[in-house]
Design a protein around this motif. Sequence first.
Motif, PDB file in Angstrom:
ATOM      1  N   ARG A  53     -30.200  45.470  58.389  1.00  0.00           N
ATOM      2  CA  ARG A  53     -29.546  46.661  57.894  1.00  0.00           C
ATOM      3  C   ARG A  53     -29.165  47.569  59.052  1.00  0.00           C
ATOM      4  N   CYS A  54     -28.002  48.185  58.950  1.00  0.00           N
ATOM      5  CA  CYS A  54     -27.567  49.173  59.924  1.00  0.00           C
ATOM      6  C   CYS A  54     -27.077  50.386  59.160  1.00  0.00           C
ATOM      7  N   LEU A  55     -27.131  51.532  59.799  1.00  0.00           N
ATOM      8  CA  LEU A  55     -26.727  52.760  59.119  1.00  0.00           C
ATOM      9  C   LEU A  55     -25.770  53.563  59.985  1.00  0.00           C
ATOM     10  N   ARG A  56     -24.672  53.975  59.386  1.00  0.00           N
ATOM     11  CA  ARG A  56     -23.737  54.865  60.073  1.00  0.00           C
ATOM     12  C   ARG A  56     -23.361  55.969  59.101  1.00  0.00           C
ATOM     13  N   ASN A  57     -23.415  57.178  59.594  1.00  0.00           N
ATOM     14  CA  ASN A  57     -23.166  58.325  58.724  1.00  0.00           C
ATOM     15  C   ASN A  57     -21.665  58.544  58.552  1.00  0.00           C
ATOM     16  N   GLU A  58     -21.011  57.629  57.830  1.00  0.00           N
ATOM     17  CA  GLU A  58     -19.576  57.751  57.560  1.00  0.00           C
ATOM     18  C   GLU A  58     -19.305  59.079  56.854  1.00  0.00           C
ATOM     19  N   ILE A  59     -18.270  59.778  57.280  1.00  0.00           N
ATOM     20  CA  ILE A  59     -17.939  61.042  56.616  1.00  0.00           C
ATOM     21  C   ILE A  59     -17.489  60.782  55.188  1.00  0.00           C
ATOM     22  N   SER A  60     -16.656  59.766  54.992  1.00  0.00           N
ATOM     23  CA  SER A  60     -16.268  59.465  53.609  1.00  0.00           C
ATOM     24  C   SER A  60     -16.299  57.967  53.360  1.00  0.00           C
ATOM     25  N   PRO A  61     -17.453  57.472  52.881  1.00  0.00           N
ATOM     26  CA  PRO A  61     -17.537  56.056  52.522  1.00  0.00           C
ATOM     27  C   PRO A  61     -16.554  55.801  51.382  1.00  0.00           C
ATOM     28  N   ARG A  62     -15.915  54.642  51.389  1.00  0.00           N
ATOM     29  CA  ARG A  62     -14.929  54.390  50.337  1.00  0.00           C
ATOM     30  C   ARG A  62     -14.703  52.894  50.191  1.00  0.00           C
ATOM     31  N   GLN A  63     -13.786  52.519  49.313  1.00  0.00           N
ATOM     32  CA  GLN A  63     -13.434  51.119  49.080  1.00  0.00           C
ATOM     33  C   GLN A  63     -14.655  50.284  48.715  1.00  0.00           C
ATOM     34  N   GLY A  64     -15.474  50.805  47.795  1.00  0.00           N
ATOM     35  CA  GLY A  64     -16.610  50.029  47.291  1.00  0.00           C
ATOM     36  C   GLY A  64     -17.481  49.520  48.422  1.00  0.00           C
ATOM     37  N   ASN A 144     -13.246  29.704  55.541  1.00  0.00           N
ATOM     38  CA  ASN A 144     -12.708  28.630  54.693  1.00  0.00           C
ATOM     39  C   ASN A 144     -13.748  28.229  53.653  1.00  0.00           C
ATOM     40  N   GLU A 145     -14.984  28.028  54.108  1.00  0.00           N
ATOM     41  CA  GLU A 145     -16.043  27.595  53.192  1.00  0.00           C
ATOM     42  C   GLU A 145     -16.352  28.646  52.133  1.00  0.00           C
ATOM     43  N   LEU A 146     -16.123  29.911  52.472  1.00  0.00           N
ATOM     44  CA  LEU A 146     -16.348  30.982  51.492  1.00  0.00           C
ATOM     45  C   LEU A 146     -15.161  31.117  50.539  1.00  0.00           C
ATOM     46  N   GLY A 147     -14.115  30.302  50.755  1.00  0.00           N
ATOM     47  CA  GLY A 147     -13.008  30.291  49.804  1.00  0.00           C
ATOM     48  C   GLY A 147     -11.708  30.877  50.324  1.00  0.00           C
ATOM     49  N   VAL A 148     -11.667  31.303  51.588  1.00  0.00           N
ATOM     50  CA  VAL A 148     -10.462  31.947  52.122  1.00  0.00           C
ATOM     51  C   VAL A 148      -9.622  30.910  52.868  1.00  0.00           C
ATOM     52  N   PRO A 149      -8.406  30.604  52.378  1.00  0.00           N
ATOM     53  CA  PRO A 149      -7.571  29.623  53.073  1.00  0.00           C
ATOM     54  C   PRO A 149      -7.027  30.196  54.384  1.00  0.00           C
ATOM     55  N   GLU A 300     -20.250  37.913  71.568  1.00  0.00           N
ATOM     56  CA  GLU A 300     -20.958  38.420  70.396  1.00  0.00           C
ATOM     57  C   GLU A 300     -20.131  38.233  69.130  1.00  0.00           C
ATOM     58  N   PRO A 301     -20.375  37.164  68.381  1.00  0.00           N
ATOM     59  CA  PRO A 301     -19.781  37.066  67.046  1.00  0.00           C
ATOM     60  C   PRO A 301     -20.629  37.908  66.090  1.00  0.00           C
ATOM     61  N   SER A 302     -19.983  38.819  65.380  1.00  0.00           N
ATOM     62  CA  SER A 302     -20.715  39.796  64.567  1.00  0.00           C
ATOM     63  C   SER A 302     -20.061  39.892  63.190  1.00  0.00           C
ATOM     64  N   PHE A 303     -20.839  39.607  62.149  1.00  0.00           N
ATOM     65  CA  PHE A 303     -20.280  39.507  60.799  1.00  0.00           C
ATOM     66  C   PHE A 303     -20.802  40.614  59.887  1.00  0.00           C
ATOM     67  N   GLY A 304     -19.923  41.151  59.062  1.00  0.00           N
ATOM     68  CA  GLY A 304     -20.333  42.141  58.063  1.00  0.00           C
ATOM     69  C   GLY A 304     -20.682  41.431  56.766  1.00  0.00           C
ATOM     70  N   LEU A 305     -21.982  41.376  56.468  1.00  0.00           N
ATOM     71  CA  LEU A 305     -22.432  40.567  55.331  1.00  0.00           C
ATOM     72  C   LEU A 305     -21.910  41.093  54.000  1.00  0.00           C
ATOM     73  N   ASP A 306     -21.955  42.410  53.805  1.00  0.00           N
ATOM     74  CA  ASP A 306     -21.526  42.980  52.523  1.00  0.00           C
ATOM     75  C   ASP A 306     -20.052  42.661  52.262  1.00  0.00           C
ATOM     76  N   ARG A 307     -19.247  42.815  53.315  1.00  0.00           N
ATOM     77  CA  ARG A 307     -17.823  42.525  53.151  1.00  0.00           C
ATOM     78  C   ARG A 307     -17.591  41.055  52.843  1.00  0.00           C
ATOM     79  N   MET A 308     -18.347  40.189  53.498  1.00  0.00           N
ATOM     80  CA  MET A 308     -18.152  38.763  53.244  1.00  0.00           C
ATOM     81  C   MET A 308     -18.576  38.391  51.837  1.00  0.00           C
ATOM     82  N   TYR A 310     -18.270  40.412  49.299  1.00  0.00           N
ATOM     83  CA  TYR A 310     -17.161  40.883  48.474  1.00  0.00           C
ATOM     84  C   TYR A 310     -15.992  39.900  48.526  1.00  0.00           C
ATOM     85  N   VAL A 311     -15.666  39.451  49.747  1.00  0.00           N
ATOM     86  CA  VAL A 311     -14.584  38.481  49.941  1.00  0.00           C
ATOM     87  C   VAL A 311     -14.860  37.225  49.112  1.00  0.00           C
ATOM     88  N   THR A 312     -16.101  36.742  49.188  1.00  0.00           N
ATOM     89  CA  THR A 312     -16.471  35.524  48.462  1.00  0.00           C
ATOM     90  C   THR A 312     -16.277  35.708  46.964  1.00  0.00           C
TER      91      THR A 312
END
Lengths: 441, 441
Positions: A53-64, A144-149, A300-308, A310-312
């Motif tokens: 887990r990481c935390l950033r104090n975004e001023i306006s979190p948005r887009q789910g 690709n494996e997560l479904g994105v062509p 450094e390959p760095s992945f955003g799990l929550d976004r992935m 959502y993508v899936t």
Amino acid sequence: QIFNELFKTIIGPYAEHAGYCRPETAQGMFVNFKRLYDFARGRLPFGAAQVGRCLRNEISPRQGPIRLREFTIMEFEFFFNPKNSECVKLREVEGEKIRLLTEGLIRRRVEEPVEVTVNEALDKGYIKAEWNAYFMARAKQFLNELGVPDENQYFREKLPSERAHYSAQTYDQVVKLSRWGYVEVSGHAWRTDYDLRMHMAYSGEDLRVYLPYAKPKRVKRKRLKLNKVELGKAFKDKASLILRLLELTPAEEVAEALTSEGVYRLRGNGETYEIKPSHVSVAEEEIEEKGERILPSVVEPSFGLDRMLYVTLEYAYSEKEERVVLKLPKDLAPIEAAVFPLMTKDGLPERAREIHQNLLSQGFNVEYDEGGSIGRRYARMDEAGTPYTITIDYQTIEDGTVTLRDRDTWKQVRVKTEKLPQILRSLLKGEMGFERAGVLL
Amino acid sequence: QIFNELFKTIIGPYAEHAGYCRPETAQGMFVNFKRLYDFARGRLPFGAAQVGRCLRNEISPRQGPIRLREFTIMEFEFFFNPKNSECVKLREVEGEKIRLLTEGLIRRRVEEPVEVTVNEALDKGYIKAEWNAYFMARAKQFLNELGVPDENQYFREKLPSERAHYSAQTYDQVVKLSRWGYVEVSGHAWRTDYDLRMHMAYSGEDLRVYLPYAKPKRVKRKRLKLNKVELGKAFKDKASLILRLLELTPAEEVAEALTSEGVYRLRGNGETYEIKPSHVSVAEEEIEEKGERILPSVVEPSFGLDRMLYVTLEYAYSEKEERVVLKLPKDLAPIEAAVFPLMTKDGLPERAREIHQNLLSQGFNVEYDEGGSIGRRYARMDEAGTPYTITIDYQTIEDGTVTLRDRDTWKQVRVKTEKLPQILRSLLKGEMGFERAGVLL
């Protein structure tokens, strides 16, 4: 007023002990580099990975789940010898096609990425570090494996003005989403030795690794002589930091800059310090060297799990006959199979529970459901993304076969009960086409 | 000055938006109760489980991983009908022996726990809720599996003065550690309906579940008539909270207290409010009821993951011939097996890598190691807790057999290469004794 993106808190009872929630996982791996190198038994290249887990104090979190204040990063730090930066795994992906929107294209206002093989990307200089190219190819395959062509994802190079101070080159992997256009799901930064160098300078701890030569070398080398008095006068309380930074800097680099420009610009922690001929002199000496101490370079390959996630979900979501079918990758489906008795009488539930128990004991994630009509139970599992459903009916009692149904095609085959575990395992691994699993109905 | 054990921070750019890091995971499950109940398809009993980081601002963290500011909790909230509180799984554990240091024993200054079966514990009233007894038995078995024998663990009942305000009965599971004596590893609180009741009162959201009767009943029932004017005068800004709390309180309970004591003591959020005859009156009516709305009762088995990891390591740690052997439970070992070529020549490494690759593709967590003498490689894996090592030697080339070695006994058997996956799987599941795996050497 300056807004700090880090969450601040007080640790322990005293207000002066401020602490900050981490905004990325990376630094933990750099701080523990010596230990990790030890785990890797003192050999380069090697990588460490961390999920957290990481935390950033975004001023306006948005887009789910796209822009969150609390999110999960999956991050590699991959360490290699900068003097031997060849990627030993490159041949596994060299022919893989990747789409790049390079700095050159962006500057020419081209919006369509170019498609090249990994080898071409390296030959043409689009990607500077082989290991970065390797992980980018793997990241493409992963999506690709997560479904994105291929046509819905590409890598966008960060311009020097957008790039973090630690990075020599960064590509962001972006994926097309129906609601929000292209969204970054991973970053591929070549951090060079920046982090280790800075931790070394600030902590005084030697983080270099010793690489012995095949045989000792007699070498002439330049060496910096530091004029501590002048450096002290010029840089005051920063002087000791600058001394340590200079000790880590190749003397040749400083000598050349002083000769050609009369000044050497020393970078450290986002600042630049001007080193002048009065601060240092360059001596030359001949010595026998048995090996060398180097700082590893890092991609450094760095992945955003929550976004992935959502993508899936977005790419798995489909509708068929006005119902939802969640076509999750089979190996990600939380329920692998469901067992239904056709009717809740005549011994069918007992037989179904037996089969359910057997599959559970074989390690499958399998549900039992006898609630509602069979169509409704199919629909429930389609919506939950369960790849296979197994129905026990009167024929099961007679000949021991069951109906196996495929979520994506709604096709059904008849298979022998005792072969179920083996067939399910093959299907879930993608080793067998569904129609070959049994007698098609 | 009051010291707050919660970590405080500011969310977003405005100082008035304070946020606190959660000190337990529990409340997330209560707040989402309606959704969880929906997932459980509207049936009691059901449970939800959550694993997550929690933070408490301990003034002095100590004892290594035993008292941390950042730790990981694994928590169940198990919801059941308080009017039908029978545990349907009790027979699975009813004969299981558990050791209890009950409130009665503690008051009599007895220090040795009593050993009883789960059934006896319930019959004698040592444990009040059947579901709590069930999970305590499972927790005991769980710690057995982590390596802790019965005689080094027991459950200690919390005295009323030690118990949290929400709990009707709490047992702590404690385990003996060589350095720190008995340490709590799990808590088993019967939280009753306290949390749901409070969330309901404060949010105004009806969290009760509707349970239909088999057939409608004509019932006489008491009903509270609330005197809002008097309640408002008496409780000012707390009046609306008290109104909601009273609406959730059985009228019989209030009527009885008013008759016998002239006052009803309403509990809410740690405070007690005195309800007097002027505030409420009790009416009686006869109605037809088709079902009832109830608040589920909750037992909460809650485990400290970091402590259990420490316990597992301590109980796994052993020394043999001056070396460390980490006798981890086989299903927890991060490396399940390691493959060694006896020598790094004559085709042995190639054969070993082939076997290594094959085991990897079958889903095993398996390492390859050719560094150093064979004894040193065994020692390395013993220390890492790897249950099995596989050695490829000259005989392998001749007859296709390999040596399989057991971490705990150092015994070795000779097995056929093609049977390795099946044998390993059986051994790791504990389905087969090691000496039956092949020809003993």
